[in-house]
Enzyme design. Structure first.
Site, mmCIF file in Angstrom:
data_model
loop_
_atom_site.group_PDB
_atom_site.id
_atom_site.type_symbol
_atom_site.label_atom_id
_atom_site.label_comp_id
_atom_site.label_asym_id
_atom_site.label_seq_id
_atom_site.Cartn_x
_atom_site.Cartn_y
_atom_site.Cartn_z
ATOM 1 C CB ILE A 140 94.053 45.118 -25.664
ATOM 2 C CG1 ILE A 140 94.505 43.978 -27.116
ATOM 3 C CG2 ILE A 140 94.167 46.621 -25.992
ATOM 4 C CD1 ILE A 140 94.049 43.986 -27.823
ATOM 5 C CD GLU A 179 83.886 32.770 -24.010
ATOM 6 O OE1 GLU A 179 83.438 32.725 -22.132
ATOM 7 O OE2 GLU A 179 85.542 32.891 -23.899
ATOM 8 C CE LYS A 199 85.697 39.101 -25.387
ATOM 9 N NZ LYS A 199 86.029 38.246 -26.415
ATOM 10 N N GLY A 216 93.437 33.940 -23.931
ATOM 11 C CA GLY A 216 94.319 32.513 -23.266
ATOM 12 C C GLY A 216 95.182 33.473 -21.661
#
Ligand code: HSE
Length: 437
Positions: A138, A192, A207, A304
């Site tokens: 995104i 992770e 994030k 991914g």
């Protein structure tokens, strides 16, 4: 003939290998879009012998990321090593110091050292790009930094960890165990290297600290993120949520309030009808509330190889075009240091699951402790089908679920301590905050 941009890629795991494949697959289109060829001239990874399914011919092999970062054979360094210290940090600093632009997917590094790295990039007049560090494919960094430049943002929140959303979705839909779902997420390459980063909420917090900085023009402050993971979420909670018209998601929420900025990561009840509740599996979603655009939600693959490589390649393309944005949207000196608001001051609704001894006075105690603190209840549900037991036996604990109207965290915690002290509760209550659109 235009000079190619020479790229060095450090880290050839799921994402690194996908970046090399994607650059090859889109070679012609990228040359047209950027005006110059993008060529990978150097690579490094832990194991030279491993077959990654990508051709490395024509690329110089380096034994460590720092020597690749310093090499005069590259113009741009792509860091996909991971980790907030060690080779990743050393190599990114070395690349910036040798006046090479850097593209990284490393949210842990940015959360901890983003301010210093942004300053270094600024001093060296090179780019530090990190689209892939938040929400995989995104383009949320670009959206916040460039796309919404005309807005004042008041809240940014979302599902920022694909592994957690994948686990919660499969647990809810297929009634699978937490462990089974986690194993599958690892097999699919979402998690992770150390999956406690995912399930403990730390990855989301990293994030969120980056999003918060971009959204509010404030210095990254990852230490001030309140973090709770999904380990405590049981099938009982997922089922109760469903019955009450909610779904449980691990959300990262950054919100501007009159007292400062709230930054919190925790399992959250979201109304089942909300757009964020529809986001299932490894998919991520980020919603931005802003004055001009009102509400904007971006939904897409959050983890991914290919999806993350898409973001890395977009950054490489920008740098190939000569774009050098201030990494955090503003020069480092212009970022403010707004206070962060402690979670104790959070205001909102709450889901509370209590294990209550089924005897006279239990409900009265709960109701009294809530009423004493002006906590108003939206619903209260005593269900024998919700918990581990299927039928109530006198004197034995039964699950009771409460949904409150808006109150504060401090008040809820005080009320629950008082309920516990009354002796009707068999174990510590499960508390999940509710977030509304
Ligand atoms: N482990 C991360 C996730 C990868 O599950 O979302 C992408 O940052």
């Amino acid at each position: 003939m235009v000079e190619p941009i020479r790229v060095g890629v450090a880290g050839l795991g799921t994402v690194g290998a996908s970046v090399i494949r994607l650059l090859e697959r889109q070679r012609q289109a990228l040359t047209s879009r950027t005006g110059r060829p993008i060529v990978v001239t150097g690579v490094t990874a832990r194991d030279k012998a491993r077959d990654r399914g990508v051709a490395l011919s024509g690329m110089q092999w380096f034994d460590d990321p720092v020597s690749l970062a310093k090499s005069s054979n590259i113009d741009l360094f792509v860091e996909l090593v991971g980790g907030d210290e060690g080779p990743a940090r050393e190599a990114v600093e070395a690349a910036l110091r040798s006046r090479k632009s850097v593209v990284t997917a490393n949210k842990a590094l940015l959360a901890k050292h983003g301010m210093g790295l942004a300053k270094l990039a600024e001093e060296m007049r090179v780019a530090l790009a990190f689209e892939a560090s938040v929400a995989g494919g995104i383009p949320i960094v670009k959206t916040l930094r460039e796309g919404l430049a005309g807005n004042q943002i008041v809240r940014v929140y979302g599902i920022l960890n694909g592994t957690c959303n994948y686990i919660l979705s499969r647990m809810e839909r297929e009634e699978l165990s937490f462990e089974e779902c986690l194993k599958e997420a690892q097999r699919l390459g979402y998690a992770e290297a150390d999956p406690t980063f995912d399930i403990g909420g730390f990855d989301t917090a990293h994030k969120l600290s980056i999003l918060s900085s971009l959204a509010f023009g404030t210095a990254i402050d990852a230490d001030a993120v309140h973090i709770e993971g999904i380990q405590t979420i049981s099938l009982a909670d997922l089922k109760a949520a469903e019955e009450l018209g909610y779904r449980i998601k691990l959300l990262g929420v950054a919100q501007r309030t009159a007292d400062g900025i709230e930054q919190r990561v925790h399992p959250t009840m979201v109304p089942r009808s909300s757009s964020i509740a529809q986001v299932m599996g490894v998919t991520n979603a980020v919603t931005i509330d802003a004055d001009a655009v009102k509400e904007l939600t971006l939904v897409g693959p959050g983890a991914g190889g290919e999806a993350t490589a898409s973001a890395v390649v977009a950054d490489i393309a920008d740098i190939a075009k000569g774009i050098r944005s201030a990494p955090l949207g503003l020069p480092v000196a212009a970022l403010d240091h707004s206070p962060r608001v402690a979670v104790q001051r959070h205001e909102g609704g709450y889901y509370i699951r209590l294990s209550v001894y089924d005897r006279p006075g239990a409900f009265a105690s709960i109701a009294a402790r809530m009423a004493e603190r002006q906590i108003s209840l939206e619903s209260i549900m005593q269900r024998t089908g919700v918990g581990p037991r299927s039928a109530s036996q006198p004197g034995q604990p039964v699950p009771v679920v409460l949904i409150t109207y808006a109150t504060t965290e401090t008040v809820i915690r005080q009320a629950l301590e008082a309920v516990l002290a009354d002796g009707y509760i068999a174990e510590r209550p499960q508390v999940i905050r509710i977030e509304r659109e």
